[in-house]
Design an enzyme around this catalytic site. Structure first.
Site, PDB file in Angstrom:
ATOM      1  N   SER A  33       0.863  -1.146  -0.033  1.00  0.00           N
ATOM      2  CA  SER A  33       0.123   0.037   0.093  1.00  0.00           C
ATOM      3  C   SER A  33       0.681   1.193   0.004  1.00  0.00           C
ATOM      4  O   SER A  33       2.038   1.073   0.087  1.00  0.00           O
ATOM      5  CB  SER A  33      -1.010  -0.217   1.287  1.00  0.00           C
ATOM      6  OG  SER A  33       0.006   0.285   2.293  1.00  0.00           O
ATOM      7  N   LYS A  34       0.197   2.286  -0.096  1.00  0.00           N
ATOM      8  CA  LYS A  34       0.912   3.555   0.004  1.00  0.00           C
ATOM      9  C   LYS A  34       2.023   3.650   0.985  1.00  0.00           C
ATOM     10  O   LYS A  34       2.890   4.402   0.904  1.00  0.00           O
ATOM     11  CB  LYS A  34       0.005   4.723   0.011  1.00  0.00           C
ATOM     12  CG  LYS A  34      -0.427   5.266  -1.406  1.00  0.00           C
ATOM     13  CD  LYS A  34       0.388   6.066  -2.119  1.00  0.00           C
ATOM     14  CE  LYS A  34       0.205   6.152  -3.540  1.00  0.00           C
ATOM     15  NZ  LYS A  34       1.432   6.685  -4.349  1.00  0.00           N
ATOM     16  N   ARG A  35       1.822   3.008   2.176  1.00  0.00           N
ATOM     17  CA  ARG A  35       2.513   2.958   3.224  1.00  0.00           C
ATOM     18  C   ARG A  35       3.826   2.606   2.876  1.00  0.00           C
ATOM     19  O   ARG A  35       4.858   2.951   3.519  1.00  0.00           O
ATOM     20  CB  ARG A  35       1.972   2.094   4.294  1.00  0.00           C
ATOM     21  CG  ARG A  35       2.159   2.639   5.712  1.00  0.00           C
ATOM     22  CD  ARG A  35       1.486   1.270   6.638  1.00  0.00           C
ATOM     23  NE  ARG A  35       1.641   0.143   6.242  1.00  0.00           N
ATOM     24  CZ  ARG A  35       0.579  -0.597   5.621  1.00  0.00           C
ATOM     25  NH1 ARG A  35      -0.513  -0.251   5.705  1.00  0.00           N
ATOM     26  NH2 ARG A  35       0.897  -1.836   5.239  1.00  0.00           N
TER      27      ARG A  35
END
Ligand code: GLU
Length: 491
Positions: free
Chosen positions: A252-254
């Site tokens: 994910s963007k994380r």
């Protein structure tokens, strides 16, 4: 049997790498078996669909080299390829299901359902939902519906278990007491749900194999039961391992960039993206890491896809990018670097067009230093700016200033250079310079370090005589004398 596979993305955001990987494996499977690859747009979520996302999906997948045989833009025998335009076909199937008693109307309110679940949990019983109305007399249910009472349409899950052979995961068995009486049409009507529409469309479109992300494994029993209810043969399923970040959580963007656009914007070569995606859960032979789309197509077998999550390694991606970029011909490299150079404002398109050969040569000179096309502007900057705008890297200055005699060496070199024939080729000039240095008793490094700093301000880069050729003699001399009298003059 002709293989027919598809991807069914929802146009609700950026083009995620997970979608690209799913598309790549489906495409490779079809191409390797002389089959067909379809694109169908799952645009049932009218609130979240955007035209921008749809355009990005079409453009992005095409850019990746994944062509489809049927789809929204190319058409095909099963038009339309937008789910939002296939509503009538879903309603027809729904009628059949009602007639056969395979679905039922559930009039319960969300609050009642919540209370049902809470009670089940308190009793530590099964938590898969079974509507209280599942055994309601159908005639009475129809009457209440006609009277305007809101209801959801649910599938009547039978007792037992769904067993199937997943092309990637092998034997899978899911007990039905884990499967909700799932919703085909939400309370209040509207567009039918994914699990329903996907089966209708896969069936109509003659899909033979479905490769999709592991997150859909929970949906597969629901879909298989629906195929069985419709008396239809289901496609074969293969669930691809999740893409994981280095933290082993779903990518994910994380954990970093996740969209195709992010990587294109940085200048990852297309072939590196294709190759890297193919490595997410699959390997050519366990050894070869750099391989082409053709090799993928020839060798792809779903059975060889790993069941374990594919950990996305950004360092490896960057390494692959460099491997591909450095293999490019100077002309290809220049074409690929061009948008980045324009974007950085180093030059205009017309200007570069007018000195294209020079630009190709400049790109070739810095090729060894690049991993991404996006690295090009920083390395090429010294060849575009005037001496006054040259930026001197701190490390380059420090290295150059270690030589106490640098000004004397630079001045002597400038006079030597002035005396060389203008048309002299860079390698010949390099050889002549080395001979001259030996005659003068000057160590190569004692001149070359300050010289490189004076010419580009960079601590490393192309061969010095290639730099001089790229800059032109006059500019090179101006930089040498300028630095000798300026940045390199005093400690
Ligand atoms: N819209 C779904 C997705 O992109 C399609 C899943 C499927 O292939 O069945 O995840």
């Amino acid at each position: 049997m002709t293989v027919r596979v598809r991807i069914a993305p929802s146009p609700t955001g950026s083009v995620h790498l997970g979608l690209c990987r799913t598309a790549l494996f489906n495409w490779a499977f079809a191409r390797g078996r002389k089959g067909q690859f379809l694109l169908r747009i799952e645009d049932t979520d009218t609130e979240r669909n955007t035209q921008e996302s749809l355009d990005a999906i079409l453009e992005g997948l095409k850019w990746l080299g994944l062509d489809w045989d049927e789809g929204p833009d190319v058409g095909g025998p099963h038009e339309p390829y937008f789910q939002s335009q296939r509503r009538a076909s879903y309603d027809e199937v729904l009628e059949r299901l009602f007639a056969q008693g395979l679905v039922y109307r559930d009039f319960s309110t969300p609050e009642q359902q919540e209370a049902w679940r809470a009670e089940q949990e308190a009793r530590k019983q099964r938590v898969a939902y079974r509507g209280d109305d599942r055994d309601l007399d159908p005639a009475e249910a129809a009457r209440r519906a006609e009277g305007g009472e809101p209801f959801a349409v649910r599938f009547r899950i039978p007792d037992g278990a769904t067993e199937f052979t997943d092309l990637i995961r092998g034997e899978v068995s899911i007990p039905h007491d884990e499967v909700d009486d799932w919703v085909l049409v939400r309370r209040g009507g509207g567009m039918p749900t994914y699990n329903f529409t996907v089966v209708c469309d896969d069936l109509t479109m003659g899909i033979t194999h479905v490769f999709r992300g592991e997150e859909h494994l929970v949906n597969t029993p629901k879909q298989l039961l629906l195929y069985a209810a419709l008396g239809a043969e289901a496609p074969a399923f293969g669930h691809l391992p999740l893409l994981l970040g280095k933290d082993r959580r779903k990518l994910s963007k994380r954990s970093g960039d996740t969209s195709l656009g992010d990587y294109r914007a940085k200048g990852f070569p297309r072939a590196a993206i294709q190759n890297f995606l193919a490595l997410q859960g699959w390997a050519l032979d366990g050894e070869t890491e750099v391989f082409s789309l053709e090799q993928l197509v020839a060798a792809f077998e779903p059975g060889a896809v790993s069941k374990a999550g594919a950990v996305f390694d950004p360092d490896k991606f960057l390494w692959l990018a460099g491997e591909y970029l450095r293999k490019e011909s100077p002309a290809e490299l220049a074409e690929n670097c061009l948008p980045f150079v324009l974007e950085a404002g180093l030059a205009g398109e017309e200007d570069l067009g007018a000195r294209w050969d020079w630009f190709v040569r400049a790109c070739a000179a810095v090729q060894e230093r690049l991993s991404l096309y996006g690295d090009a502007p920083a390395w090429l900057r010294p060849y575009f700016v005037g001496a006054a705008d040259l930026e001197y890297d701190e490390k380059a200055l420090k290295g150059a200033c270690k030589n106490a005699d640098r000004v004397a060496h630079l001045t002597a070199f400038a006079s030597w250079l002035e005396g060389r024939p203008v048309e002299e080729a860079a390698p010949d000039q390099a050889a002549a310079a080395k001979a001259w240095l030996a005659d003068e008793g000057i160590k190569v490094g004692a001149l070359f370090q300050p010289l490189r700093c004076a010419l580009t301000g960079q601590p490393g880069g192309p061969d010095l005589f290639e730099i001089i050729a790229l800059l032109g003699r006059e500019e090179a001399l101006a930089r040498i004398t300028g630095a000798a009298a300026g940045v390199l003059a005093s400690d």
